[in-house]
Motif scaffolding. Structure first.
Motif, PDB file in Angstrom:
ATOM      1  N   GLY A  52       0.885 -16.150  -8.704  1.00 13.70           N
ATOM      2  CA  GLY A  52       2.200 -16.168  -8.066  1.00 13.70           C
ATOM      3  C   GLY A  52       2.996 -14.880  -8.236  1.00 13.70           C
ATOM      4  O   GLY A  52       3.996 -14.685  -7.542  1.00 13.70           O
ATOM      5  N   THR A  53       2.588 -13.995  -9.141  1.00 12.23           N
ATOM      6  CA  THR A  53       3.275 -12.724  -9.316  1.00 12.23           C
ATOM      7  C   THR A  53       3.189 -11.927  -8.008  1.00 12.23           C
ATOM      8  O   THR A  53       2.143 -11.879  -7.376  1.00 12.23           O
ATOM      9  CB  THR A  53       2.653 -11.918 -10.469  1.00 12.23           C
ATOM     10  N   ARG A  54       4.325 -11.303  -7.617  1.00 15.07           N
ATOM     11  CA  ARG A  54       4.370 -10.549  -6.353  1.00 15.07           C
ATOM     12  C   ARG A  54       5.004  -9.173  -6.571  1.00 15.07           C
ATOM     13  O   ARG A  54       5.861  -9.009  -7.444  1.00 15.07           O
ATOM     14  CB  ARG A  54       5.196 -11.305  -5.305  1.00 15.07           C
ATOM     15  N   TRP A  55       4.589  -8.206  -5.757  1.00 10.86           N
ATOM     16  CA  TRP A  55       5.140  -6.860  -5.748  1.00 10.86           C
ATOM     17  C   TRP A  55       5.350  -6.403  -4.313  1.00 10.86           C
ATOM     18  O   TRP A  55       4.611  -6.803  -3.415  1.00 10.86           O
ATOM     19  CB  TRP A  55       4.181  -5.836  -6.362  1.00 10.86           C
ATOM     20  N   ARG A  56       6.318  -5.526  -4.141  1.00 13.47           N
ATOM     21  CA  ARG A  56       6.400  -4.749  -2.900  1.00 13.47           C
ATOM     22  C   ARG A  56       5.845  -3.377  -3.256  1.00 13.47           C
ATOM     23  O   ARG A  56       6.316  -2.728  -4.194  1.00 13.47           O
ATOM     24  CB  ARG A  56       7.836  -4.627  -2.379  1.00 13.47           C
ATOM     25  N   VAL A  57       4.826  -2.974  -2.541  1.00 11.37           N
ATOM     26  CA  VAL A  57       4.110  -1.743  -2.865  1.00 11.37           C
ATOM     27  C   VAL A  57       4.245  -0.771  -1.696  1.00 11.37           C
ATOM     28  O   VAL A  57       3.992  -1.135  -0.547  1.00 11.37           O
ATOM     29  CB  VAL A  57       2.614  -2.036  -3.135  1.00 11.37           C
ATOM     30  N   GLU A  64      -3.820 -10.855  -2.914  1.00  6.01           N
ATOM     31  CA  GLU A  64      -3.703 -10.840  -1.459  1.00  6.01           C
ATOM     32  C   GLU A  64      -2.636  -9.821  -1.092  1.00  6.01           C
ATOM     33  O   GLU A  64      -1.598  -9.739  -1.754  1.00  6.01           O
ATOM     34  CB  GLU A  64      -3.300 -12.206  -0.906  1.00  6.01           C
ATOM     35  N   THR A  65      -2.921  -9.056  -0.054  1.00  4.93           N
ATOM     36  CA  THR A  65      -1.993  -8.047   0.427  1.00  4.93           C
ATOM     37  C   THR A  65      -1.803  -8.230   1.913  1.00  4.93           C
ATOM     38  O   THR A  65      -2.776  -8.399   2.656  1.00  4.93           O
ATOM     39  CB  THR A  65      -2.526  -6.625   0.137  1.00  4.93           C
ATOM     40  N   SER A  66      -0.556  -8.182   2.317  1.00  5.63           N
ATOM     41  CA  SER A  66      -0.227  -8.254   3.733  1.00  5.63           C
ATOM     42  C   SER A  66       0.256  -6.876   4.157  1.00  5.63           C
ATOM     43  O   SER A  66       1.315  -6.420   3.720  1.00  5.63           O
ATOM     44  CB  SER A  66       0.866  -9.301   3.960  1.00  5.63           C
ATOM     45  N   ALA A  67      -0.554  -6.198   4.976  1.00  4.29           N
ATOM     46  CA  ALA A  67      -0.241  -4.853   5.454  1.00  4.29           C
ATOM     47  C   ALA A  67       0.033  -4.918   6.961  1.00  4.29           C
ATOM     48  O   ALA A  67      -0.294  -5.918   7.608  1.00  4.29           O
ATOM     49  CB  ALA A  67      -1.416  -3.917   5.168  1.00  4.29           C
ATOM     50  N   PHE A 119      -3.662   8.301   4.932  1.00  4.08           N
ATOM     51  CA  PHE A 119      -3.871   8.969   6.213  1.00  4.08           C
ATOM     52  C   PHE A 119      -2.567   9.550   6.755  1.00  4.08           C
ATOM     53  O   PHE A 119      -2.287   9.505   7.951  1.00  4.08           O
ATOM     54  CB  PHE A 119      -4.517   8.025   7.240  1.00  4.08           C
ATOM     55  N   GLY A 120      -1.729  10.078   5.838  1.00  2.00           N
ATOM     56  CA  GLY A 120      -0.511  10.760   6.241  1.00  2.00           C
ATOM     57  C   GLY A 120       0.649   9.858   6.617  1.00  2.00           C
ATOM     58  O   GLY A 120       1.689  10.353   7.038  1.00  2.00           O
ATOM     59  N   ARG A 121       0.509   8.558   6.483  1.00  2.00           N
ATOM     60  CA  ARG A 121       1.651   7.696   6.783  1.00  2.00           C
ATOM     61  C   ARG A 121       1.964   6.802   5.593  1.00  2.00           C
ATOM     62  O   ARG A 121       1.086   6.437   4.815  1.00  2.00           O
ATOM     63  CB  ARG A 121       1.464   6.901   8.062  1.00  2.00           C
ATOM     64  N   ARG A 122       3.217   6.459   5.497  1.00  2.00           N
ATOM     65  CA  ARG A 122       3.720   5.664   4.379  1.00  2.00           C
ATOM     66  C   ARG A 122       4.199   4.322   4.920  1.00  2.00           C
ATOM     67  O   ARG A 122       4.866   4.266   5.944  1.00  2.00           O
ATOM     68  CB  ARG A 122       4.869   6.416   3.733  1.00  2.00           C
ATOM     69  N   PHE A 123       3.846   3.245   4.194  1.00  2.00           N
ATOM     70  CA  PHE A 123       4.280   1.909   4.611  1.00  2.00           C
ATOM     71  C   PHE A 123       4.339   0.990   3.402  1.00  2.00           C
ATOM     72  O   PHE A 123       3.748   1.269   2.365  1.00  2.00           O
ATOM     73  CB  PHE A 123       3.364   1.334   5.703  1.00  2.00           C
ATOM     74  N   ASP A 124       5.097  -0.099   3.556  1.00  2.00           N
ATOM     75  CA  ASP A 124       5.239  -1.094   2.495  1.00  2.00           C
ATOM     76  C   ASP A 124       4.335  -2.286   2.763  1.00  2.00           C
ATOM     77  O   ASP A 124       4.153  -2.686   3.919  1.00  2.00           O
ATOM     78  CB  ASP A 124       6.681  -1.592   2.401  1.00  2.00           C
ATOM     79  N   VAL A 125       3.789  -2.825   1.691  1.00  2.00           N
ATOM     80  CA  VAL A 125       2.987  -4.044   1.760  1.00  2.00           C
ATOM     81  C   VAL A 125       3.489  -4.979   0.669  1.00  2.00           C
ATOM     82  O   VAL A 125       4.109  -4.547  -0.301  1.00  2.00           O
ATOM     83  CB  VAL A 125       1.468  -3.775   1.578  1.00  2.00           C
ATOM     84  N   GLU A 126       3.229  -6.254   0.855  1.00  2.00           N
ATOM     85  CA  GLU A 126       3.520  -7.201  -0.213  1.00  2.00           C
ATOM     86  C   GLU A 126       2.190  -7.672  -0.787  1.00  2.00           C
ATOM     87  O   GLU A 126       1.281  -8.038  -0.042  1.00  2.00           O
ATOM     88  CB  GLU A 126       4.324  -8.392   0.284  1.00  2.00           C
ATOM     89  N   THR A 127       2.101  -7.620  -2.105  1.00  2.00           N
ATOM     90  CA  THR A 127       0.889  -8.020  -2.809  1.00  2.00           C
ATOM     91  C   THR A 127       1.231  -9.163  -3.754  1.00  2.00           C
ATOM     92  O   THR A 127       2.283  -9.148  -4.389  1.00  2.00           O
ATOM     93  CB  THR A 127       0.316  -6.829  -3.599  1.00  2.00           C
ATOM     94  N   SER A 128       0.324 -10.134  -3.834  1.00  3.03           N
ATOM     95  CA  SER A 128       0.547 -11.249  -4.754  1.00  3.03           C
ATOM     96  C   SER A 128      -0.762 -11.637  -5.434  1.00  3.03           C
ATOM     97  O   SER A 128      -1.849 -11.426  -4.897  1.00  3.03           O
ATOM     98  CB  SER A 128       1.133 -12.449  -4.027  1.00  3.03           C
ATOM     99  N   VAL A 129      -0.627 -12.196  -6.626  1.00  5.45           N
ATOM    100  CA  VAL A 129      -1.778 -12.718  -7.357  1.00  5.45           C
ATOM    101  C   VAL A 129      -1.964 -14.166  -6.903  1.00  5.45           C
ATOM    102  O   VAL A 129      -1.067 -14.983  -7.051  1.00  5.45           O
ATOM    103  CB  VAL A 129      -1.551 -12.666  -8.884  1.00  5.45           C
ATOM    104  N   VAL A 130      -3.134 -14.465  -6.336  1.00  6.84           N
ATOM    105  CA  VAL A 130      -3.381 -15.834  -5.866  1.00  6.84           C
ATOM    106  C   VAL A 130      -4.289 -16.616  -6.810  1.00  6.84           C
ATOM    107  O   VAL A 130      -4.340 -17.846  -6.744  1.00  6.84           O
ATOM    108  CB  VAL A 130      -3.943 -15.872  -4.422  1.00  6.84           C
ATOM    109  N   ASP A 131      -4.990 -15.906  -7.698  1.00  5.12           N
ATOM    110  CA  ASP A 131      -5.781 -16.583  -8.717  1.00  5.12           C
ATOM    111  C   ASP A 131      -5.958 -15.638  -9.887  1.00  5.12           C
ATOM    112  O   ASP A 131      -6.093 -14.417  -9.708  1.00  5.12           O
ATOM    113  CB  ASP A 131      -7.144 -17.025  -8.177  1.00  5.12           C
ATOM    114  N   LEU A 132      -5.944 -16.198 -11.089  1.00  2.00           N
ATOM    115  CA  LEU A 132      -6.101 -15.409 -12.290  1.00  2.00           C
ATOM    116  C   LEU A 132      -6.686 -16.311 -13.368  1.00  2.00           C
ATOM    117  O   LEU A 132      -6.110 -17.356 -13.676  1.00  2.00           O
ATOM    118  CB  LEU A 132      -4.736 -14.863 -12.727  1.00  2.00           C
ATOM    119  N   VAL A 133      -7.851 -15.925 -13.869  1.00  2.00           N
ATOM    120  CA  VAL A 133      -8.480 -16.605 -14.998  1.00  2.00           C
ATOM    121  C   VAL A 133      -8.742 -15.515 -16.025  1.00  2.00           C
ATOM    122  O   VAL A 133      -9.503 -14.572 -15.751  1.00  2.00           O
ATOM    123  CB  VAL A 133      -9.799 -17.312 -14.592  1.00  2.00           C
ATOM    124  N   LEU A 134      -8.090 -15.610 -17.173  1.00  2.00           N
ATOM    125  CA  LEU A 134      -8.112 -14.570 -18.191  1.00  2.00           C
ATOM    126  C   LEU A 134      -9.521 -14.013 -18.417  1.00  2.00           C
ATOM    127  O   LEU A 134     -10.462 -14.774 -18.695  1.00  2.00           O
ATOM    128  CB  LEU A 134      -7.550 -15.124 -19.508  1.00  2.00           C
TER     129      LEU A 134
END
Length: 145
Positions: free
Chosen positions: A48-53, A80-83, A58-73
């Motif tokens: 559930g942890t999320r970031w805006r990255v 998952e990233t939505s670009a 390729f010379g262009r800058r953009f924001d994506v949202e990334t989240s942790v959908v599964d984590l087993v130590l």
């Protein structure tokens, strides 16, 4: 589109590799196209942890949202990233291999918009980029000793 599974062996324990990869302070060391990563949730990295990255490629800058959908130590880490051009899921698996860790990475890309047309032509480039990030991950962790 599922890309072929990639693998790298790192001279470090699964605990050390997993800890490194889940520390947001290290992301720029092995993901050099990341310009900035801003947490959208508080606390340690968990499901559930999320970031805006902010990414530059390729010379262009953009924001994506990334989240942790599964984590087993020390075993599994799925982001998952939505670009603008695709939704991407990266699934890291960690295996003890003697004193080392074998990291296997499965990537699923769902192209959007015009990328659906171009994806067959850029698939190889994406695979090479993913492989280079795994190599960089290994280099950074092993250099840290």
């Amino acid at each position: 589109m599922i890309l072929p599974t990639m693998m790298v062996e790192i001279a470090a324990s699964p605990d050390r590799v997993f800890s490194f990869m889940t520390n947001p302070e290290h992301v720029k060391q092995w993901q050099p196209d990341v310009v900035e990563s801003i947490p959208l949730t508080k606390g340690s990295v968990q499901r559930g942890t999320r970031w805006r990255v902010t990414v530059e490629e390729f010379g262009r800058r953009f924001d994506v949202e990334t989240s942790v959908v599964d984590l087993v130590l020390n075993t599994r880490l799925v982001f998952e990233t939505s670009a603008p051009t695709a939704d991407v899921q990266v699934d890291y698996r960690f295996f003890e291999h003697g004193p080392n860790t074998r990291v296997e990475l499965a990537t699923t890309v769902k192209p959007r918009g015009f990328m659906r047309v171009f994806f067959p032509f850029v698939k190889g480039m994406i695979r090479r980029k993913v492989a280079s990030r795994l190599d960089l991950l290994r280099e950074v962790i092993e250099a840290a000793g």
